[in-house]
Design a protein around this motif. Sequence first.
Motif, PDB file in Angstrom:
ATOM      1  N   LYS A  53       0.855  -1.191   0.000  1.00 50.96           N
ATOM      2  CA  LYS A  53       0.000   0.000   0.000  1.00 50.96           C
ATOM      3  C   LYS A  53       0.887   1.236   0.000  1.00 50.96           C
ATOM      4  O   LYS A  53       1.862   1.304   0.729  1.00 50.96           O
ATOM      5  CB  LYS A  53      -0.897   0.019   1.241  1.00 50.96           C
ATOM      6  CG  LYS A  53      -2.060  -0.953   1.142  1.00 50.96           C
ATOM      7  CD  LYS A  53      -2.962  -0.874   2.341  1.00 50.96           C
ATOM      8  CE  LYS A  53      -2.375  -1.727   3.475  1.00 50.96           C
ATOM      9  NZ  LYS A  53      -3.292  -1.767   4.638  1.00 50.96           N
ATOM     10  N   THR A  54       0.479   2.221  -0.833  1.00 55.25           N
ATOM     11  CA  THR A  54       1.234   3.481  -0.798  1.00 55.25           C
ATOM     12  C   THR A  54       0.595   4.391   0.248  1.00 55.25           C
ATOM     13  O   THR A  54      -0.603   4.660   0.187  1.00 55.25           O
ATOM     14  CB  THR A  54       1.172   4.211  -2.158  1.00 55.25           C
ATOM     15  OG1 THR A  54      -0.194   4.212  -2.583  1.00 55.25           O
ATOM     16  CG2 THR A  54       2.033   3.526  -3.189  1.00 55.25           C
ATOM     17  N   PRO A 112      -0.742   7.594   2.024  1.00 58.75           N
ATOM     18  CA  PRO A 112      -1.174   8.874   1.453  1.00 58.75           C
ATOM     19  C   PRO A 112      -0.260  10.004   1.923  1.00 58.75           C
ATOM     20  O   PRO A 112       0.402   9.888   2.946  1.00 58.75           O
ATOM     21  CB  PRO A 112      -2.577   9.043   2.008  1.00 58.75           C
ATOM     22  CG  PRO A 112      -2.604   8.234   3.246  1.00 58.75           C
ATOM     23  CD  PRO A 112      -1.633   7.123   3.075  1.00 58.75           C
ATOM     24  N   ASP A 113      -0.249  11.063   1.124  1.00 62.38           N
ATOM     25  CA  ASP A 113       0.573  12.223   1.500  1.00 62.38           C
ATOM     26  C   ASP A 113       0.061  12.821   2.798  1.00 62.38           C
ATOM     27  O   ASP A 113      -1.130  12.851   3.043  1.00 62.38           O
ATOM     28  CB  ASP A 113       0.480  13.315   0.405  1.00 62.38           C
ATOM     29  CG  ASP A 113       1.020  12.777  -0.898  1.00 62.38           C
ATOM     30  OD1 ASP A 113       1.848  11.856  -0.834  1.00 62.38           O
ATOM     31  OD2 ASP A 113       0.570  13.272  -1.957  1.00 62.38           O
ATOM     32  N   ILE A 114       0.981  13.288   3.572  1.00 61.33           N
ATOM     33  CA  ILE A 114       0.599  14.059   4.755  1.00 61.33           C
ATOM     34  C   ILE A 114       0.181  15.452   4.278  1.00 61.33           C
ATOM     35  O   ILE A 114       0.900  16.066   3.493  1.00 61.33           O
ATOM     36  CB  ILE A 114       1.799  14.188   5.711  1.00 61.33           C
ATOM     37  CG1 ILE A 114       2.337  12.814   6.094  1.00 61.33           C
ATOM     38  CG2 ILE A 114       1.418  15.006   6.936  1.00 61.33           C
ATOM     39  CD1 ILE A 114       1.345  11.950   6.827  1.00 61.33           C
ATOM     40  N   PRO A 115      -0.984  15.941   4.676  1.00 59.79           N
ATOM     41  CA  PRO A 115      -1.378  17.292   4.220  1.00 59.79           C
ATOM     42  C   PRO A 115      -0.388  18.324   4.721  1.00 59.79           C
ATOM     43  O   PRO A 115      -0.172  18.452   5.935  1.00 59.79           O
ATOM     44  CB  PRO A 115      -2.762  17.494   4.838  1.00 59.79           C
ATOM     45  CG  PRO A 115      -3.133  16.225   5.510  1.00 59.79           C
ATOM     46  CD  PRO A 115      -1.948  15.350   5.578  1.00 59.79           C
ATOM     47  N   TRP A 173      -0.442  21.574   4.431  1.00 60.17           N
ATOM     48  CA  TRP A 173      -0.912  22.929   4.765  1.00 60.17           C
ATOM     49  C   TRP A 173      -1.345  23.073   6.214  1.00 60.17           C
ATOM     50  O   TRP A 173      -1.541  24.156   6.727  1.00 60.17           O
ATOM     51  CB  TRP A 173      -2.066  23.324   3.847  1.00 60.17           C
ATOM     52  CG  TRP A 173      -3.151  22.268   3.790  1.00 60.17           C
ATOM     53  CD1 TRP A 173      -3.221  21.225   2.932  1.00 60.17           C
ATOM     54  CD2 TRP A 173      -4.275  22.168   4.650  1.00 60.17           C
ATOM     55  NE1 TRP A 173      -4.306  20.451   3.188  1.00 60.17           N
ATOM     56  CE2 TRP A 173      -4.994  21.015   4.241  1.00 60.17           C
ATOM     57  CE3 TRP A 173      -4.748  22.929   5.706  1.00 60.17           C
ATOM     58  CZ2 TRP A 173      -6.154  20.613   4.881  1.00 60.17           C
ATOM     59  CZ3 TRP A 173      -5.906  22.510   6.329  1.00 60.17           C
ATOM     60  CH2 TRP A 173      -6.599  21.369   5.926  1.00 60.17           C
ATOM     61  N   ILE A 174      -1.471  21.936   6.893  1.00 56.61           N
ATOM     62  CA  ILE A 174      -2.051  22.016   8.230  1.00 56.61           C
ATOM     63  C   ILE A 174      -1.146  22.755   9.213  1.00 56.61           C
ATOM     64  O   ILE A 174      -1.585  23.656   9.924  1.00 56.61           O
ATOM     65  CB  ILE A 174      -2.388  20.603   8.748  1.00 56.61           C
ATOM     66  CG1 ILE A 174      -3.619  20.092   7.993  1.00 56.61           C
ATOM     67  CG2 ILE A 174      -2.684  20.625  10.251  1.00 56.61           C
ATOM     68  CD1 ILE A 174      -4.112  18.767   8.449  1.00 56.61           C
ATOM     69  N   ASN A 175       0.143  22.392   9.202  1.00 53.22           N
ATOM     70  CA  ASN A 175       1.043  23.037  10.162  1.00 53.22           C
ATOM     71  C   ASN A 175       1.146  24.546   9.961  1.00 53.22           C
ATOM     72  O   ASN A 175       0.992  25.303  10.931  1.00 53.22           O
ATOM     73  CB  ASN A 175       2.417  22.384  10.119  1.00 53.22           C
ATOM     74  CG  ASN A 175       2.401  21.058  10.843  1.00 53.22           C
ATOM     75  OD1 ASN A 175       1.508  20.850  11.680  1.00 53.22           O
ATOM     76  ND2 ASN A 175       3.311  20.160  10.522  1.00 53.22           N
ATOM     77  N   LEU A 207      -1.006  26.505   8.632  1.00 50.59           N
ATOM     78  CA  LEU A 207      -2.298  27.110   8.973  1.00 50.59           C
ATOM     79  C   LEU A 207      -2.430  27.247  10.490  1.00 50.59           C
ATOM     80  O   LEU A 207      -2.884  28.286  11.004  1.00 50.59           O
ATOM     81  CB  LEU A 207      -3.452  26.260   8.424  1.00 50.59           C
ATOM     82  CG  LEU A 207      -4.819  26.875   8.653  1.00 50.59           C
ATOM     83  CD1 LEU A 207      -5.026  28.071   7.739  1.00 50.59           C
ATOM     84  CD2 LEU A 207      -5.934  25.861   8.454  1.00 50.59           C
ATOM     85  N   LEU A 208      -1.977  26.189  11.186  1.00 50.23           N
ATOM     86  CA  LEU A 208      -2.077  26.219  12.642  1.00 50.23           C
ATOM     87  C   LEU A 208      -1.247  27.360  13.203  1.00 50.23           C
ATOM     88  O   LEU A 208      -1.703  28.124  14.072  1.00 50.23           O
ATOM     89  CB  LEU A 208      -1.606  24.876  13.209  1.00 50.23           C
ATOM     90  CG  LEU A 208      -1.743  24.707  14.716  1.00 50.23           C
ATOM     91  CD1 LEU A 208      -3.194  24.833  15.140  1.00 50.23           C
ATOM     92  CD2 LEU A 208      -1.184  23.356  15.151  1.00 50.23           C
ATOM     93  N   ALA A 211      -2.955  30.631  12.393  1.00 49.79           N
ATOM     94  CA  ALA A 211      -4.134  30.853  13.242  1.00 49.79           C
ATOM     95  C   ALA A 211      -3.696  31.306  14.619  1.00 49.79           C
ATOM     96  O   ALA A 211      -4.258  32.245  15.190  1.00 49.79           O
ATOM     97  CB  ALA A 211      -4.956  29.575  13.331  1.00 49.79           C
TER      98      ALA A 211
END
Lengths: 349, 549
Positions: B2-3, B5-8, B10-12, B14-15, B18
């Motif tokens: 299984k490949t 999935p990419d880690i998103p 943009w989250i860090n 954005l945090l 914010a």
Amino acid sequence: MAQSRRNFLHHLHPVRINRRTLHPATTLGLGVAGLTCLAVLLLSGLTLFLYYVPEQAVAYERILHITTTLPYGRLLRNLHYVAANGLLILAALHLTRVFLTGSYKERSLNWIYGLVLLMLILVANFTGYLLPWDQISYWAIKVGASLAAYFPLVGPGISRFFLGGDQVGEETLLRSFALHASVLPLLLLVFTALHLWRIRKDGGLAAPPQDESQKLPAGPWLYRAETAVALLTLAALIALALVLDAPLHERADPLHPPNPAKAPWYFVGFQEMVSWSATFGGVVAPLVIGLFLLFAPWFDHSRSHPGLWFARDRWGPNLAFITLALSQIAFIAVGLWLRGKNWQLQLPF
Amino acid sequence: MKTPPDIPRWINPLLVLAALALLTVVVAALALERRGGHHPDRQIADITVNLAGSTVREHCTTCHPGGALHPAHDQAGNDSARKHPDIAPHSIDTLGCTGCHLGEGMAMDQVLSHGLPGGLGARQVLKGKQLQASCFTCHPVAPLAGAEKAWQGYQLFLSRACDSCHHIAGLQQGGRFGPDLSTIGSHLSLERIIEAIREPDADPVNTIMPRYPLSRGQTEKIAYFLKSRVAEPKFATPMQIQAGLVSLPPWQQVLAEEIPAEATPLARNRCLACHQFGETDGRIAPDLTSIGALRSADYLKTYLAEPNRLVPGSTMPRVQFEEAQSKELLGFLAAQKGELAHQPDPKQLYMHLCQRCHAAAGDGRGLIQPNLANFPRAFAGNAEFFRSVPDPRIVESVRKGVAGTSMPPYEYLLKPQAIEAVIDLIYNAFVGVARDDKSTFAPLPEKPESLLSQDETDELFDRRCSACHGRAGTGRGPRHLEFLPRPRNLTNTPYFAALPNGRIARAIYDGVPGTGMASFRNELGAQELWSLVYRVREFSQTSNMDGKR
């Protein structure tokens, strides 16, 4: 390591989530934003609780005291005001998102919880509206209560129960306060808890079946994303509270209605409809909207997967929902901005 | 395999963003609101006083130390201007500030504490000479040092006969024609009261309150008095008020010595606050100089008792008279025959008798026109009307008067030649067409055998007429304010009793030139036309119908 950091939040979230759950377009972060508003409301409300007295003679003066003498009192009241209206708008948008993505499929119980929450938010807003006891709030509640009385059978009873008589008076103020500051927050908390718990029970966000390989661990990504949305919402609320002053007009004068007297903005749409036709606007339209929302999960027989925006085979319900929403927005806009003295149509400038 | 999935990604960011945004806003809020300063670093001066049994808490002296002007607003810069005038035996410690000055004592923001501008302004701060508007909330209404203007205001209130329409608690009698003013000071600001007196029709637009010829100063005085009429007078208990122990001095006592020796019953009964008699002119209502000649004693008696029966829509209030009083007044009026020079100049006659209503310019907008129930006929610019009316009718209107309106029969005062001369003058000066220049009209459709049913007629009236004349026919339909002359009051019994059916039909069929009444010739058939004539007969309850439905 994850084991050692287990806490309450882990119970609210699934262990593994779909990758698309994190995508901004999936939920637009509306639920978390609304939750933040609720938290802000509870905290600011608890503080205001310490300074407010629900009595005709002093209620207005207590608000004056809060806004002008109490350190940070104005900010606090503005924050409560902004968060209250924000919560209502976010809840409506959240409902729109859930409907347009068809996420209520096989989750009709949580859909009902959501509708109950929306009702509770509306009632909480309405009861809070009266508390400053100024001209605008007094007459808005009077209009709102008489709008309720249009509803056959139960309407006059509800209106009477809420007013504590036939007039807006001491009893109404006490009842509004009791509902606003004790009953409704409790109910809101209970139903919010149920609402969140059902998401977990129903297996996270509604989504089309996905390959196990596309799943991520919930921690830390989901937590971080949620925290980011919550912090952004909080920042926006405080920024708005700095700019927007919660309205305060003159003391209530039961003998001199403002012309025109308008209901709180979220009920102005109904007021506008009632001004066209009492039967249609006061009875048929609210009933149609209510029943449509209530039974949507059972009427929707489309086969598309839940969680997809504007699924092709759901154009019918989507169109109906958008029409209802737009017409309600239009009625509110007309009632709010285009109605002048004696409810005559006029330009807003 | 299984490949994963990419880690998103943009989250860090954005945090972090914010968190930064929240930090900025919180710091800004803490800083701004601290300096947002309604009370910059000053101890809040919290005083609590007992005002007539209710506890009043206020922070006024925070910004007005010792009751003085706020230092920042003291432009004079001298200490004396800052000091509160000596008001002993009153003292701030026992009375506080808001009891007399009003305002919102708990607010520390200038706009809020001084009473919000706009709106009703019930709590707007009273300052300077305005303060005397508060004196009579505690003191009995009587001459009082410092409250001279408020006292004069009360005298004006009585001498202008305001109480014949408005009730005020404490007066032995008062009219119920206008709104009760017993607690007006608790509802409206001084400014709003002044505005209501000076421009009564600003709000509501359909008021019948006349615009009194009062100077700004006089209006202010009345407003000072009215502002002191509050819901809870501070040093009178509700029981005292109920028992009538808190009373206002009656009219006679106020100006007893000022009534002139040749006091007429008109002056004594304050008729002249509105009416004219000889030189004295209230500038609101008709001239009474020759009323004894023009109107019969019976007419005057009925009119005094029930003004609306003879002139429906009249703004004359029904005045309560004792038997002896009304007898004296009627006797006096009947004796007034008026004095006219022999064969006076028609111009003088017009200015003497006509211009008060019909205006010197002949446009019907005379001095007292706004207070009349019916618009006086306009002469100037109204040639079409005069061409449509046969000459005998015009002569008759002047000689016999117009029933149901304020137009009196002048045949009792003027000789026929004088009437002819005045009518000639009106034609020459205003109408602009020759007296014998009359238009011809197509004959009216014959009255058919059968008329529409009651329901059909009602429906026709509602559709065609009610927008102006109102569903009840009172001339107050939704659009009635758009027209001057106003739509005819169809319930005016005396007016329609004097009108033959043909004239009602003619007015509907051809319209009335110079008014909002349009011609319905092309829209109504004979049956509909005559059904409406009978509808008007029903409204006006006039029975000279020459046929049943």
